[in-house]
Design an enzyme around this catalytic site. Structure first.
Site, PDB file in Angstrom:
ATOM      1  CG  LEU A 193      -2.214  -0.945   1.263  1.00 46.74           C
ATOM      2  CD1 LEU A 193      -3.072  -0.831   2.384  1.00 46.74           C
ATOM      3  CD2 LEU A 193      -2.935  -0.701  -0.086  1.00 46.74           C
ATOM      4  CB  CYS A 194       3.784   2.315  -0.098  1.00 53.76           C
ATOM      5  SG  CYS A 194       4.659   0.874  -0.202  1.00 53.76           S
ATOM      6  N   GLY A 195       2.049   2.649  -3.241  1.00 54.11           N
ATOM      7  CA  GLY A 195       2.124   2.964  -4.567  1.00 54.11           C
ATOM      8  C   GLY A 195       3.092   2.176  -5.154  1.00 54.11           C
TER       9      GLY A 195
END
Lengths: 134, 298
Positions: free
Chosen positions: B90-92
């Site tokens: 969940l960090c691109g």
């Protein structure tokens, strides 16, 4: 004001000190040396001990370092410290606690690795205590 | 056409997703500030370490018996790639870009006929790479800490790398991480740490007068002893710098990704609410028509 040399003290976490000083006395592995302006270029390892910073002919600050490296040249002195503690900011109790903790570690150490680690901690704590006494 | 009840439940679910993403964004933003400070605070040490090593390397270079950490083992058959990723997603594109770069590097090295070993730092890299290169992965660690990264973590990894090097398990070591530039820009960086590579900046500084000054350094104790102490330290320091940069980048990437997600959720809620209101009105109109036409029929 007398001539000054740019003194820098850095630990892996941050830049601790960066100021012009008249002299910094550094505990080198082969003996203490004073870094002053126009000192000959020198690279040395540093043993655990206190760095004394002189301004106006007096010690203005003493910082304990747990070993590292020092680089001195004509206009700059850089110390890369593993750990640094300002001796004005640490109390005798804290030092006692640290000594105690190191002793406990030494007692609890069961294998060679732990023992070596505990001995290092003990030596550091002792050096810190000695440095604090002056 | 979705019923009113369906629409209502979808709106609720998107709203709760939005709450989560905006909370994650806030957490990432506050960690980013600290991580960025840490990463920037660590730069002076690494830079000065490089400068010192640069001085030393010049005076020792060419002498026989120089440490293999500095001069290399004389061959480059086996490469160790240290892939630094995050433990969480969940960090691109943060993890993805590192993994892609590592994969390319590994493929490239393999195409040249080298043996490649991979050390994974962080769960995500391990998960992604073990499918393709399971037999090349020689180590894995995910003990990074979630809030800050202590020097001890880097020290452990450094010790591991050095131990492998001393055992002759590889010749060249490269670390792959993201350099933090800003919250929206991270640069994938491949840095060779063994043997010691002089960074470009140091090379530039070594102009004529500096070189002359460097030639007359005194060493206490001896050059070799200082080098022996400094080189292993440098490995740990460079790894530490990589970890810190990476950590700041991770928080930055997560903040941006979650910011986008929050905004998208907002758009979605707007659209869904519009559809919901339209459907509701259409239904009311329909009911009215039914009543009126019913009344007229009488």
């Amino acid at each position: 004001m007398a001539e000054t040399t740019e003194f820098e003290l850095v630990s892996p976490e941050r830049l601790l000190f960066s100021e012009p000083v008249e002299m910094a006395v550094i505990p080198g592995t082969e003996g203490d040396f004073g870094a002053m302006p126009r000192h000959a270029p020198l690279l040395s390892t540093v043993r655990p001990g206190a760095i004394a910073i002189y301004n106006g002919g007096k010690v203005t600050r003493r910082i304990f370092i747990a070993g590292g490296f020092a680089e001195v040249n004509e206009d700059r002195c850089t110390v890369l410290a593993d750990e640094a503690i300002d001796l004005a900011e640490i109390s005798a109790e804290d030092i006692q606690k640290r000594l105690q903790a190191a002793d406990d570690l030494l007692k609890e150490a069961s294998n060679d690795g732990e023992k070596a680690e505990a001995t290092t901690a003990k030596v550091l704590a002792q050096a810190l205590a000695d440095a604090a006494k002056g | 056409m979705a019923s009113l009840k369906d629409l209502r439940s979808r709106i609720t679910s998107v709203k709760s997703t939005q709450k989560i993403t905006s909370a994650m964004k806030m957490v990432a933003a506050s960690r980013l500030r600290r991580a960025q400070e840490n990463a920037e605070a660590a730069r002076p040490y690494a830079q000065r370490m490089e400068r010192m090593l640069g001085n030393l390397a010049v005076s020792v270079a060419g002498t026989a018996g120089a440490s293999p950490l500095l001069a290399g083992t004389g061959k480059d058959d086996t490469h160790l790639v240290v892939v630094m990723t995050a433990n969480r997603g969940l960090c691109g594109g943060f993890n993805g870009s590192i993994i892609r770069a590592s994969r390319l590097l590994v493929q490239d090295l393999k195409a040249q006929g080298k043996t490649v070993k991979i050390l994974c730092v962080g769960k995500k890299g391990n998960d992604a790479l073990k499918r393709e290169y399971a037999k090349d992965i020689v180590g894995f660690t995910d003990e990074l800490g979630t809030k800050t990264i202590g020097f001890s973590v880097a020290d452990d990894i450094g010790a591991r790398v050095l131990k492998m090097f001393e055992a002759g398990e590889f010749d060249v070591c490269t670390i792959v991480y993201n350099t933090f530039k800003s919250a929206i820009a991270q640069i994938v960086t491949k840095q060779r740490i063994i043997p010691f590579a002089l960074p470009e900046a140091v090379n530039d500084n070594r102009s004529a007068p500096a070189a002359a000054a460097k030639a007359i350094y005194e060493y206490e104790p001896s050059e070799e002893e200082i080098l022996d102490a400094l080189l292993p330290k440098n490995v740990a320091i460079q790894i530490y710098r990589g970890l810190l940069e990476n950590f700041a980048s991770e928080q930055g990437a997560r903040m941006t990704a979650m910011d986008n997600a929050t905004r998208n959720a907002g758009d979605m809620i707007k659209k869904l609410t519009l559809t919901y209101n339209r459907t509701r009105q259409a239904q009311i109109t329909k009911e009215l028509i039914e009543i009126i036409s019913g009344a007229e029929a009488l």
